[in-house]
Design a protein around this motif. Sequence first.
Motif, PDB file in Angstrom:
ATOM      1  N   HIS A 237      20.827  -6.577  -3.541  1.00 37.71           N
ATOM      2  CA  HIS A 237      21.647  -5.685  -4.366  1.00 37.71           C
ATOM      3  C   HIS A 237      21.928  -6.334  -5.720  1.00 37.71           C
ATOM      4  O   HIS A 237      22.471  -7.442  -5.811  1.00 37.71           O
ATOM      5  N   GLY A 238      21.528  -5.651  -6.767  1.00 36.34           N
ATOM      6  CA  GLY A 238      21.688  -6.169  -8.113  1.00 36.34           C
ATOM      7  C   GLY A 238      20.472  -6.905  -8.626  1.00 36.34           C
ATOM      8  O   GLY A 238      20.391  -7.194  -9.820  1.00 36.34           O
ATOM      9  N   ALA A 239      19.527  -7.218  -7.719  1.00 33.98           N
ATOM     10  CA  ALA A 239      18.310  -7.920  -8.137  1.00 33.98           C
ATOM     11  C   ALA A 239      17.093  -6.997  -8.122  1.00 33.98           C
ATOM     12  O   ALA A 239      15.962  -7.468  -8.282  1.00 33.98           O
ATOM     13  N   GLU A 240      17.326  -5.688  -7.937  1.00 37.09           N
ATOM     14  CA  GLU A 240      16.214  -4.745  -7.864  1.00 37.09           C
ATOM     15  C   GLU A 240      15.436  -4.708  -9.182  1.00 37.09           C
ATOM     16  O   GLU A 240      15.991  -4.971 -10.253  1.00 37.09           O
ATOM     17  N   LYS A 241      14.176  -4.346  -9.070  1.00 36.25           N
ATOM     18  CA  LYS A 241      13.290  -4.308 -10.233  1.00 36.25           C
ATOM     19  C   LYS A 241      13.236  -2.942 -10.907  1.00 36.25           C
ATOM     20  O   LYS A 241      12.601  -2.793 -11.947  1.00 36.25           O
ATOM     21  N   GLY A 242      13.882  -1.946 -10.307  1.00 35.47           N
ATOM     22  CA  GLY A 242      13.815  -0.628 -10.922  1.00 35.47           C
ATOM     23  C   GLY A 242      14.748   0.366 -10.280  1.00 35.47           C
ATOM     24  O   GLY A 242      15.518   1.048 -10.961  1.00 35.47           O
TER      25      GLY A 242
ATOM     26  N   GLY B 263       9.207  10.769  -3.347  1.00 33.92           N
ATOM     27  CA  GLY B 263       9.337  10.086  -2.069  1.00 33.92           C
ATOM     28  C   GLY B 263      10.281   8.898  -2.107  1.00 33.92           C
ATOM     29  O   GLY B 263      10.439   8.227  -3.129  1.00 33.92           O
ATOM     30  N   ILE B 264      10.905   8.647  -0.971  1.00 33.62           N
ATOM     31  CA  ILE B 264      11.680   7.431  -0.754  1.00 33.62           C
ATOM     32  C   ILE B 264      11.171   6.815   0.540  1.00 33.62           C
ATOM     33  O   ILE B 264      10.832   7.527   1.489  1.00 33.62           O
ATOM     34  N   MET B 265      11.047   5.507   0.581  1.00 31.18           N
ATOM     35  CA  MET B 265      10.500   4.820   1.742  1.00 31.18           C
ATOM     36  C   MET B 265      11.620   4.201   2.564  1.00 31.18           C
ATOM     37  O   MET B 265      12.503   3.530   2.025  1.00 31.18           O
ATOM     38  N   LEU B 266      11.587   4.436   3.865  1.00 35.97           N
ATOM     39  CA  LEU B 266      12.545   3.820   4.779  1.00 35.97           C
ATOM     40  C   LEU B 266      11.915   2.580   5.389  1.00 35.97           C
ATOM     41  O   LEU B 266      10.797   2.634   5.899  1.00 35.97           O
ATOM     42  N   ILE B 267      12.614   1.464   5.334  1.00 33.14           N
ATOM     43  CA  ILE B 267      12.170   0.218   5.970  1.00 33.14           C
ATOM     44  C   ILE B 267      13.200  -0.165   7.019  1.00 33.14           C
ATOM     45  O   ILE B 267      14.382  -0.364   6.689  1.00 33.14           O
ATOM     46  N   TYR B 268      12.773  -0.250   8.258  1.00 36.65           N
ATOM     47  CA  TYR B 268      13.653  -0.656   9.359  1.00 36.65           C
ATOM     48  C   TYR B 268      13.150  -1.985   9.901  1.00 36.65           C
ATOM     49  O   TYR B 268      12.018  -2.096  10.367  1.00 36.65           O
ATOM     50  N   LEU B 269      13.995  -2.998   9.803  1.00 37.95           N
ATOM     51  CA  LEU B 269      13.642  -4.331  10.293  1.00 37.95           C
ATOM     52  C   LEU B 269      14.655  -4.756  11.343  1.00 37.95           C
ATOM     53  O   LEU B 269      15.857  -4.838  11.062  1.00 37.95           O
TER      54      LEU B 269
ATOM     55  N   LYS C 186      10.196   1.020  -6.440  1.00 35.67           N
ATOM     56  CA  LYS C 186      10.190   2.353  -5.848  1.00 35.67           C
ATOM     57  C   LYS C 186      11.463   2.534  -5.014  1.00 35.67           C
ATOM     58  O   LYS C 186      12.060   1.558  -4.551  1.00 35.67           O
ATOM     59  N   PRO C 187      11.895   3.774  -4.808  1.00 33.48           N
ATOM     60  CA  PRO C 187      13.114   4.018  -4.017  1.00 33.48           C
ATOM     61  C   PRO C 187      12.949   3.560  -2.567  1.00 33.48           C
ATOM     62  O   PRO C 187      11.953   3.887  -1.908  1.00 33.48           O
ATOM     63  N   ILE C 188      13.913   2.805  -2.074  1.00 34.03           N
ATOM     64  CA  ILE C 188      13.857   2.255  -0.718  1.00 34.03           C
ATOM     65  C   ILE C 188      15.188   2.473  -0.020  1.00 34.03           C
ATOM     66  O   ILE C 188      16.262   2.259  -0.601  1.00 34.03           O
ATOM     67  N   PHE C 189      15.106   2.895   1.228  1.00 35.53           N
ATOM     68  CA  PHE C 189      16.259   2.975   2.124  1.00 35.53           C
ATOM     69  C   PHE C 189      16.044   1.893   3.175  1.00 35.53           C
ATOM     70  O   PHE C 189      15.133   1.985   3.993  1.00 35.53           O
ATOM     71  N   LEU C 190      16.858   0.854   3.134  1.00 37.52           N
ATOM     72  CA  LEU C 190      16.630  -0.341   3.943  1.00 37.52           C
ATOM     73  C   LEU C 190      17.656  -0.436   5.072  1.00 37.52           C
ATOM     74  O   LEU C 190      18.870  -0.392   4.821  1.00 37.52           O
ATOM     75  N   VAL C 191      17.169  -0.565   6.298  1.00 38.57           N
ATOM     76  CA  VAL C 191      18.030  -0.764   7.462  1.00 38.57           C
ATOM     77  C   VAL C 191      17.681  -2.120   8.068  1.00 38.57           C
ATOM     78  O   VAL C 191      16.543  -2.337   8.497  1.00 38.57           O
ATOM     79  N   ILE C 192      18.637  -3.033   8.094  1.00 34.96           N
ATOM     80  CA  ILE C 192      18.436  -4.362   8.668  1.00 34.96           C
ATOM     81  C   ILE C 192      19.317  -4.491   9.905  1.00 34.96           C
ATOM     82  O   ILE C 192      20.538  -4.373   9.829  1.00 34.96           O
ATOM     83  N   ASP C 193      18.692  -4.715  11.048  1.00 38.00           N
ATOM     84  CA  ASP C 193      19.419  -4.885  12.307  1.00 38.00           C
ATOM     85  C   ASP C 193      19.170  -6.307  12.793  1.00 38.00           C
ATOM     86  O   ASP C 193      18.172  -6.586  13.458  1.00 38.00           O
ATOM     87  N   SER C 194      20.069  -7.218  12.438  1.00 40.50           N
ATOM     88  CA  SER C 194      19.848  -8.629  12.724  1.00 40.50           C
ATOM     89  C   SER C 194      21.157  -9.400  12.634  1.00 40.50           C
ATOM     90  O   SER C 194      22.110  -8.957  11.963  1.00 40.50           O
ATOM     91  N   ASP C 195      21.200 -10.549  13.274  1.00 42.64           N
ATOM     92  CA  ASP C 195      22.361 -11.421  13.112  1.00 42.64           C
ATOM     93  C   ASP C 195      22.352 -12.100  11.750  1.00 42.64           C
ATOM     94  O   ASP C 195      23.319 -12.778  11.388  1.00 42.64           O
ATOM     95  N   ARG C 196      21.281 -11.942  10.985  1.00 42.93           N
ATOM     96  CA  ARG C 196      21.193 -12.472   9.624  1.00 42.93           C
ATOM     97  C   ARG C 196      21.118 -11.345   8.591  1.00 42.93           C
ATOM     98  O   ARG C 196      20.595 -11.521   7.496  1.00 42.93           O
TER      99      ARG C 196
ATOM    100  N   THR D  50       0.829  -1.211   0.000  1.00 45.44           N
ATOM    101  CA  THR D  50       0.000   0.000   0.000  1.00 45.44           C
ATOM    102  C   THR D  50       0.858   1.254   0.000  1.00 45.44           C
ATOM    103  O   THR D  50       0.611   2.207  -0.753  1.00 45.44           O
ATOM    104  N   ILE D  51       1.893   1.273   0.839  1.00 54.16           N
ATOM    105  CA  ILE D  51       2.752   2.451   0.924  1.00 54.16           C
ATOM    106  C   ILE D  51       3.527   2.643  -0.382  1.00 54.16           C
ATOM    107  O   ILE D  51       3.673   3.778  -0.864  1.00 54.16           O
ATOM    108  N   CYS D  52       4.009   1.560  -0.968  1.00 57.07           N
ATOM    109  CA  CYS D  52       4.718   1.661  -2.252  1.00 57.07           C
ATOM    110  C   CYS D  52       3.808   2.219  -3.344  1.00 57.07           C
ATOM    111  O   CYS D  52       4.214   3.063  -4.147  1.00 57.07           O
ATOM    112  N   GLU D  53       2.584   1.739  -3.356  1.00 55.66           N
ATOM    113  CA  GLU D  53       1.629   2.184  -4.379  1.00 55.66           C
ATOM    114  C   GLU D  53       1.328   3.666  -4.258  1.00 55.66           C
ATOM    115  O   GLU D  53       1.143   4.359  -5.269  1.00 55.66           O
ATOM    116  N   GLU D  54       1.291   4.177  -3.034  1.00 54.91           N
ATOM    117  CA  GLU D  54       0.893   5.562  -2.802  1.00 54.91           C
ATOM    118  C   GLU D  54       2.075   6.499  -2.569  1.00 54.91           C
ATOM    119  O   GLU D  54       1.884   7.669  -2.255  1.00 54.91           O
ATOM    120  N   LEU D  55       3.306   5.988  -2.693  1.00 56.14           N
ATOM    121  CA  LEU D  55       4.480   6.822  -2.464  1.00 56.14           C
ATOM    122  C   LEU D  55       4.526   7.951  -3.493  1.00 56.14           C
ATOM    123  O   LEU D  55       4.435   7.706  -4.694  1.00 56.14           O
TER     124      LEU D  55
END
Length: 641
Positions: A444-449, A329-335, A426-436, A320-325
């Motif tokens: 990276h390199g597999a993005e669709k756009g 806009g750039i979307m930040l995803i923090y996991l 859509k533009p994404i800023f991704l933050v991953i905080d995990s042991d994985r 939903t957020i990607c569709e309405e960005l």
Amino acid sequence: MAQTSNKSSIPITELFWSLLDKADRKFSRVRDLPNFGRNRNDADFHKAFKIYTQLWKLQQEHRQKLVEAGLRRWEVGEIAARIAQLYYGQYQRTGDSSYLSEAYIFYEAIFSREYFRDGGGGGAQAQDTALANKQLRFLARFLIVCLVLGRREMVFKLVGSLKAMVDECKKSFQEAEFREWKHVVQEIIRFLKADTTFMNMRPLRYSFLFDSHPDSLPVISSSFTRRGLVVRDAILCSYHHNEVKFTELTLDTFRMLQCLEWEPSGSFSTRNGTDSGHFGTGINRVNLFQDIRDQTLPPNPRKLILYRPSITHFLLVLATICEELPPDGIMLIYLSAAGGSGLSNPVPLTSEISLDTAEKIAGNFSNLEICSPLVSQQCRPTRPCVENKDASEIGIDEQASLWLGSRGTGGSSSIYPCDLIPFTRKPIFLVIDSDRSQAFKVIHGAEKGATVAMLLSPCSRPPPSGTTSEFARSQQGSQFTMFLSAPVQAFCFLIGISGANVDKDKYDKAEKLLSFSLSEWERALVTSNDLHPVWIEVLGDPFLRRLLLRFIFCRTALALYAPAWHHDEYLPECLPHLPEPVDPNSYISQSAIMKLADTFGIINQFVFSEEILLSKHGDDDSAMERLPETEEDDTTDPDET
């Protein structure tokens, strides 16, 4: 003859009760709507708010008449609480901090006037119990608003009131009816033990007192044509076993939430002092939006908190957020979650406060309604039992995921890197905080756009001095997230300094040194010819720029930290790669850590090149040569003064 309204022949009392019934229905409609989706709920909010405004005005103008007709004091408080809930829900949907301040105003009025201390009215225990639960839920809601708004003095008042109220209820009613509230008190006390005064020595929000003004940020000289992207939406998702949290607000998501807000100019020093009177006459004032936010500031990004979501819900929100960005806009995803699979035999958690009772009581962070059901055995969080399985039996694919905690409803509980790839259109800023976190490098390199800008945490955490990493995780939150949100404090914890033993003068000097170093890294980036276009876009947004620069500091500090030396598992990584001038081994990077380490007198905890060490000794010699001649005979060691 019954008093009537000026606009009709309907008696005031009948008009009031009719409006109250209508308002309840409108409120329920707003409450049941999803809190994601741009502008889709504004009409419902304004309709509900208009009715509650009429109700509030009626009870103010005709209080005596309505009281004689049966209106009780706690019902007035409930109207005010509903208005506050509407404001808070609108803050969640828009990110506009003015709504959050409005919610605070109404909650503070309810608290100071003790609307819910009315007494049951009829004396029936069931009615008294219901009123007690209303008051407890009000205190829990108000606590969340105060935490997010940064009203620390009021937070401590509310915690005292909540604890006293729970103790009183356990004495006056059946203890089993209020047992779950004990977990709420335990959660907020544990939260505040982690969110200390030391962690709030400077605002986590973007503050012009400490951070660069957006208009003063260096311009990147590049042939690349910037699209002018800014962070418009953020999804903040976290789940760790036994992590510090209050309701659905975990310590890590709280820190990231604060990082994506503008600090109202000049308010940090006043808001941590006396709260009373800050908003004039409160809910009776004429201008509801006075002294709330600097209108010259850009709007805050919309932020959606997802605590232990189902995977289908997470993907629905993301889609939903990607569709309405917006186009700019750039979307930040923090996991933030542990790696692993939830498909093995689940084992119920046994921690004293891990039953997540508080989120049931104090309500979903994303929902206006607050209920207090006991947590059933089926809904308890579970985790996989993998201790007796080797890596080959578990499978590498299952380990290359983030586990969000099963709610016992079946289905997948893990997010895989491939789940995010369809949304990279859509533009994404991704933050991953995990042991994985390293598993997400496959994106990276597999993005669709659009190339994804990724900040990936270390796989392991080097133990700070005097403690173990596991103790630090459970008590202080994530080290990586702390570096992104409170970098000087994170550095202090790394070298074994906590709020109890920090030297204020040294801390202030460290803040200034870090600010200078961040500016140095910033200049190195904007003048580099090798900077990837996605980072050029990132540097155009103040929030993302600050996160990136703090990431560079985190990577440099950990790379030079002696226990992490030449251990890649202790180092964060970013993709695409940053240019060489900001590498940990570069002169400006080593020099930045050297100055900070020297400030705290712990240079021996880091590994520096000979060039940096020689320059340090050279600076010391130059400083001695500049001393006045009259001081040459003074043999006092500067470190002893």
